[in-house]
Design a protein around this motif. Structure first.
Motif, short mmCIF file in Angstrom:
data_model
loop_
_atom_site.label_atom_id
_atom_site.label_comp_id
_atom_site.label_asym_id
_atom_site.label_seq_id
_atom_site.Cartn_x
_atom_site.Cartn_y
_atom_site.Cartn_z
N ALA B 115 -9.32 -18.09 2.37
CA ALA B 115 -8.53 -16.56 2.37
C ALA B 115 -9.25 -15.63 1.15
O ALA B 115 -9.23 -14.36 2.05
N CYS B 119 -11.15 -12.28 2.32
CA CYS B 119 -10.38 -10.72 1.90
C CYS B 119 -10.87 -9.71 0.84
O CYS B 119 -11.27 -8.68 1.59
N SER B 122 -14.21 -8.53 2.92
CA SER B 122 -13.86 -8.07 3.93
C SER B 122 -13.35 -6.85 3.52
O SER B 122 -13.25 -5.45 4.38
N PHE B 123 -12.20 -6.34 3.01
CA PHE B 123 -12.06 -5.17 2.76
C PHE B 123 -11.63 -4.53 1.03
O PHE B 123 -11.32 -4.26 0.74
N LEU B 131 -6.68 -4.26 -3.75
CA LEU B 131 -6.83 -5.34 -3.10
C LEU B 131 -6.88 -6.34 -4.17
O LEU B 131 -7.18 -7.39 -3.29
N LEU B 134 -3.88 -8.20 -3.23
CA LEU B 134 -3.70 -8.54 -2.00
C LEU B 134 -4.34 -9.55 -1.93
O LEU B 134 -3.99 -10.68 -0.62
N CYS B 135 -5.69 -9.88 -2.36
CA CYS B 135 -6.65 -10.89 -1.84
C CYS B 135 -5.86 -12.78 -2.90
O CYS B 135 -5.44 -13.33 -2.33
N SER B 138 -3.57 -13.26 -0.54
CA SER B 138 -3.72 -13.92 1.21
C SER B 138 -3.76 -15.16 0.57
O SER B 138 -3.87 -15.98 1.26
#
Lengths: 340, 380
Positions: B115, B119, B122-123, B131, B134-135, B138
């Motif tokens: 994940a 992540c 992809s972003f 980022l 977020l990663c 996730s």
């Protein structure tokens, strides 16, 4: 200021170098997960270091990787000045070797099975035209099969593995084209680039299971291209008997490295990493090391087909003569090994 | 059992209750310490038995020390190896406290790592400050989700979590193989299962590369320390943590006390999975920069040992993880300097577990290290 210190350090180093007996050249090796005693891939490369130890009197060290996460850490722990040249064995170490080479531009590296584009100034890559020898093995297997079905499987779908499978499949195709036969190869399609892969280089159980599946589908000769995984296939062949299932070895001459089951190996597609590793050590000791690529081919003996050993009498003379002709054709370029 | 023995046992129990500090100290510190010593001695005997020279044995233990704490690079390697073990170990410890024997950290690490990698690439247009967190999150979320499947199966059907987590590990291996071959995950130009690279703005930043580009220590170590504090707080300072521990100590009593057993099981598994997922994110965002089959590298199984060695206590897990990290980093040096097989480190690790799992054996081997239970003079 800094350069003054450097110069002073250099002078000191030169002084020490003159005062002390010359320190022995040290070659270090990081293996892939198969381990140093895998009877094939890593062991063959290590053999080159051992030969250099015998003949050139160098020091040798190695580190075995137990998982892919070890590559970088293992290379790092060999840094620090003790190793003159660091060998990294295998395509999968490509990223880790590149990172270490870029971070340590004064350290000599040599990687097996990975060529950088553009080449790195401190990495000498060793790659092999394995398909040339595998082409011969494919032709041989096609001439020897009773069932008309051959099997092949790989470790991981990476170029240094699939190049064996390509050569083998095209060798069989060449036989079919010459003789008008319809011998099939299970486990690899060189057009779609899809085939059978164990997805590891260390499970002997997988080697047995994959060979069993191919045997159940009618194959009587199997080529496992997965380092020590193939030993599992050989164990199965040993139980079934060589008249039921023959194995073609890879990397080393497995008749010699796996003598207990020697009688199941029809031949081996040898990749003389020992020779190229030795060559790199010699070059580095002479101070002639520079980044670039060494290619082992049928012509320079970097790849070859091992002797038939126990099967020497079983391979018809006619087939042996044809193989000799094809070998000549491959080296002079008249027979393309990449399919027609 | 004679009357005298019964009385002795009873008085010892009373004593333990009266002086928990001393008993805890022995269990938490003295037993693991002696376990390590005993394992090192047995390791040396193993080397002797495999005809390694005594001088080489000495050199190899010296290398073990040097390679783990002997230099900045060694400490960096020890901490890098320890971080995922501590994160995953905390999750397992939390599960053990709640009476759940979760074997699934390996699969949860894989799911969390996948994940986090997905992540990341992809972003990749997002800035670092958005980022990277977020990663990491996730990764934790994916681990939590994957582990709560086993929790839900246990709560809803009674299927034992040992079985389900082992099976979920198997599924995760093949799922990762499959996902790494998906065109939008696989690295362009490669036919083998390997993911695209994590962009630099998703990476856990390296902390010491301004000193030496080979130092791998990264910001994941702060994440790890934070997790130790949070898990400690959760377990010992919150109502939920009390419910976890109560369910672990006595599920029946917890239920009679009005705790919702099913919910607690799922929540405990999810929290454990989140921590393992963070370990996976820590690996791919801090160390590897990509995912490939088997990037979990057995961390999920070593973490079981870490949790047991740490006696399922967050601080214990921290030290146990550091010890295992040190063994891993030092083991490499052992192989380089003394040419001793890396397998020997595995043997020493396993021996430590054996001794930890058998505290009575350690007490019998080193009787002078412990207060004699029958001498109870009641001073402490």
């Amino acid at each position: 200021m800094i350069s003054d210190y450097r110069r002073a350090a250099l002078a000191l180093a030169v002084g020490l170098g003159l005062a002390l007996p010359a320190h022995a050249f040290t070659a270090c090796q990081v293996t892939d997960v198969g381990g140093i005693d895998d009877n094939s891939f890593n062991q063959t490369a290590w053999q080159g270091v051992l030969d250099a130890q015998d003949q050139l009197g160098i020091d040798a060290r190695f580190l075995e990787s137990q998982a892919e996460t070890d590559y970088e850490a293992n290379i790092n722990s060999l840094l620090g000045g003790d190793c003159d040249v660091i060998f990294t064995i295998g395509f999968l170490l490509g990223d880790a070797t590149q990172a270490a080479a870029e971070a340590n531009p004064d350290q000599m590296f040599s990687i097996v099975d990975f060529a950088y584009d553009p080449p790195l100034p401190n990495v000498l890559a060793q790659v092999y035209a394995t398909d040339e020898a595998a082409f011969l093995a494919g032709y041989l297997a096609a001439g020897m099969t009773e069932t008309g079905v051959l099997g092949v499987f790989g470790g991981i779908n990476i170029p240094p593995v699939t190049i064996f499978m390509d050569g083998f499949a095209y060798g069989v195709a060449h036989y079919n084209a010459q003789k008008g036969t319809d011998i099939t190869v299970l486990g690899w399609d060189p057009e779609t680039r899809e085939g059978l892969f164990t997805n590891n280089f260390d499970s002997l159980d997988d080697g047995r299971a994959f060979a069993q599946n191919l045997y159940d589908e009618g194959a009587d000769i199997v080529l496992p291209v997965a380092g020590p995984v193939g030993l599992g296939s050989a164990a199965l062949a040993n139980e079934l008997g060589a008249e039921e299932l023959m194995i073609i070895g890879v990397d080393a001459d497995l008749y010699q490295t796996d003598p207990e089951r020697g009688h199941v190996y029809l031949t081996s597609i040898v990749k003389r990493m020992d020779r190229t590793v030795f060559e790199v050590i010699e070059t580095a000791m002479d101070g002639a090391f520079e980044g670039g690529v060494i290619v082992g081919s049928l012509e320079n003996g970097g790849v070859d087909l091992a002797p038939f050993h126990d099967f020497a009498g079983a391979v018809p003379q006619e087939l042996q003569d044809e193989l000799a002709q094809i070998r000549a054709g491959i080296t002079d370029g008249s027979i393309p090994v990449g399919g027609e | 059992m004679s009357m005298q023995d019964t009385l002795d046992t009873a008085s010892r129990k009373l004593l333990e209750r009266a002086a928990p500090g001393r008993v805890d100290f022995e269990n938490l510190v003295v037993v693991p310490l002696f376990a390590v010593v005993a394992a090192l001695i047995l390791g040396a005997l193993t080397m002797l038995a495999t005809s390694v020279e005594p001088a080489t044995i000495g050199r190899s233990y010296l290398a073990l020390l040097q390679g783990s704490v002997g230099s900045l690079a060694a400490i960096s390697e020890t901490l890098t190896a320890a971080a995922p073990l501590i994160l995953a170990g905390l999750g397992l410890a939390l599960g053990f406290r709640a009476g759940l024997f979760n074997i699934g950290a390996e699969g949860q690490i894989l799911m969390g790592g996948m994940a986090a990698v997905i992540c990341g690439f992809s972003f990749s247009h997002l800035p670092f400050a958005v980022l990277m967190p977020l990663c990491v999150i996730s990764g934790g979320a994916a681990g939590a989700f994957y582990a709560s499947i086993a929790g839900w199966l246990r709560a809803a059907t009674g299927a034992h979590e040992v079985i389900t987590t082992i099976m979920l590990n198997m599924i995760s291996y093949r799922l990762v193989d499959y996902m790494l071959r998906l065109p939008w995950v696989q690295r362009p130009g490669r036919a083998d299962p390997i993911s695209q690279s994590v962009p630099p703005n998703a990476e856990l930043p390296a902390l010491l590369q301004w000193l030496d580009p080979n130092l791998r220590l990264h910001a994941g170590i702060f994440l790890t320390l934070l997790a130790v504090v949070v898990v400690y707080w959760l377990l010992f300072r919150t109502k939920l943590g009390f419910e976890f521990r109560a369910s672990g100590a006595s599920p029946e009593a917890a239920r009679y006390a009005g705790m919702r057993a099913s919910l607690i099981i799922v929540l405990a598994m999810a929290t454990a999975g989140m921590l393992a997922g963070l370990a996976g994110a820590n690996q791919v965002l801090g160390v590897l920069g990509r995912a490939s089959p088997g990037f979990s590298a057995g961390i999920g199984f070593d973490a079981i040992a870490v949790a047991l060695l740490g006696r399922s206590h967050p601080v214990g897990v921290l030290f146990a993880g550091l010890l295992f990290g040190a063994l891993e980093a030092g083991g490499r040096q052992m192989q380089v300097d003394a040419g001793v097989s890396i397998d020997l480190i595995g043997i020493i690790q396993a021996l430590i577990i054996v001794f930890i799992a058998a505290p009575l054996l350690v007490r019998a081997l080193f009787p002078w290290g412990f207060r004699r239970p029958d001498s109870g003079d009641g001073r402490s």
